[in-house]
Write an enzyme that holds these catalytic residues in place. Structure first.
Site: not given
Ligand code: BES
Ligand code: ZN
Ligand code: ZN
Length: 511
Positions: A354, A284, A358
């Site tokens: 990321d 990230k 899931r």
């Molecule tokens: N933990 C994050 C989601 C998240 C974002 C939680 C902001 C709290 C605040 C999750 O693991 C993630 O990174 N999701 C990605 C998925 C994408 C790569 C398909 C996202 O939401 O960007």
């Molecule tokens: Zn996450």
């Molecule tokens: Zn993530």
């Protein structure tokens, strides 16, 4: 926890640092609404509210020095807006505003004068007021130096008296106060875990917290798996995500069974326990990574809930499950394109590391299904996409069981927590088709990202009745956007109160 006292006495016969009264914008003038105001006091209220242009507007308030006319140092009038809008949530906020004001003027003893109930009953008002007051003074100050804390001038609130409550109501109300305090306690337990930095709140620490909860009570048992034990059980999806971190992952399972030995049913709650989500090799950017200690909020909720079960004593058997690990890049980390097999034998192509939540939850759900609960509810800070849809205050919800969801929603509504359902669109499953595995963990584009994440998880619940709560938005408050006075910056414990309320509803023989 504060001390709440019910008193039959009118405010004029009580004594405290602060007297708090709600006032409304419509109907009678402000001094007329304050039934105990006569003579000099009434005159002062008339003049000051005029000078300060205080009309009872929502969120506005007015302090009056009244020690010469009443047995209180100050009178605080809190604007509640229109009387017709008075509901449980307003009462909760009223409780929090009052407490925050009391802290500021160093008033350890407070009396509340509430004599308008509207459509609510006294139990509902008491519950909401206690929740608002308890949660309203939550702060995470552990890492501030003593001087900094001192400068905040926070006087601990010692005693809150609810005035003018008829004696015949007291016996009935005491358990309601206790219950609201436990709801708040569980929420703050979750907040404390979330707010702790990821270097402290490691997978091992989460396990340790679970151990402490289990040690304290006969009704709760703990089972957990370390890396080798998880491998023996085929939890390869979970272990793939954990692989990049130098910290040991733990798969944690708490079990509560009521003292009576006669549970009405057996249910399960599952939480995402990523103690830090760097994104893994799909790293990230810093702005997105900075708050990612929040990514164990689901696990924190499970622990918050379990921390009060022995006191609430629901007649329900409950399994609480969370996979705890870090999502980190390293030479051992799972790579985009890797294929792993989850506990139920389905293979997953990890396209984006990321989208790890899931993947770990796939194994957690498979494991939970083997326990054969009547239904499963999961809490997961799963997708940024849910926040794009619903913003910071609302959790996305997904379900395959209408009745289960309706009942949960009703319980959530009473707690002022907002959930909004998004559909499990059959057609979108196509987006998760992989060339080489049974499925991939992300779609080719971002559209409907909360839905595709939920559809992915659905592959692992074996058609059990299920609610998936994507709490990415409301789990934490990191910006200045915060209008809710009983929610402070940082972790919120969002969902804990809804779950506990729901639990009590399905546990009580009247339902
Ligand atoms: N933990 C994050 C989601 C998240 C974002 C939680 C902001 C709290 C605040 C999750 O693991 C993630 O990174 N999701 C990605 C998925 C994408 C790569 C398909 C996202 O939401 O960007
Ligand atoms: Zn996450
Ligand atoms: Zn993530």
């Amino acid at each position: 926890m504060m001390k709440f006292i019910l008193s039959e006495k009118p405010v004029s016969e009580l004594k405290a640092n602060l007297l708090v009264v709600p006032v409304w914008e419509n109907g009678s003038t402000i001094p007329d609404q304050i039934t105990f105001a006569h003579g000099d006091l009434k005159k002062m209220i008339v003049e000051t509210s005029k000078e300060e242009k205080f009309t009872g507007e929502l969120e506005k308030s007015l302090f009056l020095p009244v020690s010469h006319v009443l047995p209180y140092q100050r009178l605080l009038l809190i604007g509640m807006g229109k009387q017709k809008d008075w509901d449980k949530e307003r009462v909760r906020r009223f409780g929090a505003w009052a407490i925050k004001a009391a802290e500021k003027v160093s008033a350890p003893k407070i009396v509340f004068a509430l004599d308008y109930f509207g459509e609510l009953d006294i139990q509902q008002i008491t519950h909401a007021l206690v929740e608002g007051a308890e949660l309203g003074c939550y702060r995470f100050l552990k890492y501030k130096s003593a001087e900094k804390v001192e400068k905040l001038h926070l006087t601990p609130i010692e005693e809150i008296v609810l005035a003018g409550i008829p004696q015949k109501e007291h016996e009935d109300l005491v358990p309601h106060i206790r219950r609201a305090q436990l709801f708040a306690k569980a929420t703050m337990f979750s907040r404390d875990l979330i707010n702790e930095p990821a270097s402290e709140m490691t997978p091992g620490r989460l396990l340790h917290v679970a151990q402490e909860i289990a040690l304290k009570s006969d009704e709760i048992q703990l089972t957990y798996f370390d890396k080798d034990q998880a491998r023996e059980r085929g939890m390869n999806a979970f272990l793939a995500i954990a692989a990049g971190s130098s910290r040991e992952p733990y798969f944690v399972h708490l079990h509560y069974s009521p003292r009576s030995g006669q549970p009405r049913q057996k249910i399960a709650v599952v939480g995402k326990g990523i103690t830090f989500d760097s994104g893994g090799l799909s790293l990230k950017p810093t702005e997105a990574m900075v708050d990612m200690k929040i990514d164990m909020s689901g696990a924190a909720n499970v622990l918050g809930i379990f921390s009060v079960l022995c006191e609430l004593q629901p007649e329900i058997e409950i399994d609480g499950i969370f996979p705890a690990c870090e999502n980190m890049p390293s030479g051992n980390a799972v790579k985009p394109g890797d294929v792993v097999r989850a506990m139920n034998g389905k293979s997953i192509e990890i396209v984006n590391t990321d989208a790890e939540g899931r993947v770990v939850l796939a194994d957690a759900l498979c494991y939970t299904v083997t326990l054969d609960p009547a239904f499963i509810i999961d809490f997961a800070t799963l997708t940024g996409a849910s926040m794009i849809s619903l913003g910071e205050e609302i959790s996305a919800a997904f379900t395959n069981s209408r009745e289960l969801y309706q009942n949960f929603l009703h319980a959530a509504d009473e707690e002022g927590e907002k959930f909004w359902e998004l559909p499990l669109v059959e057609d979108y499953k196509k987006k998760l088709e992989s060339q080489i595995a049974d499925m991939k963990n992300v779609a080719d584009n971002r559209w409907g990202g909360a839905i595709t994440a939920a559809l992915f998880m659905q592959e692992f619940i074996s058609e059990k009745p299920w609610i998936h709560l994507d709490i990415a938005g409301p789990s934490g408050v990191w910006t200045q956007f915060n209008v809710v006075p009983y929610i402070s910056q940082g972790g919120t414990g969002f969902g804990v109160r809804s779950f506990l309320n729901f639990l009590e509803k399905i546990s009580s023989p009247t339902v």
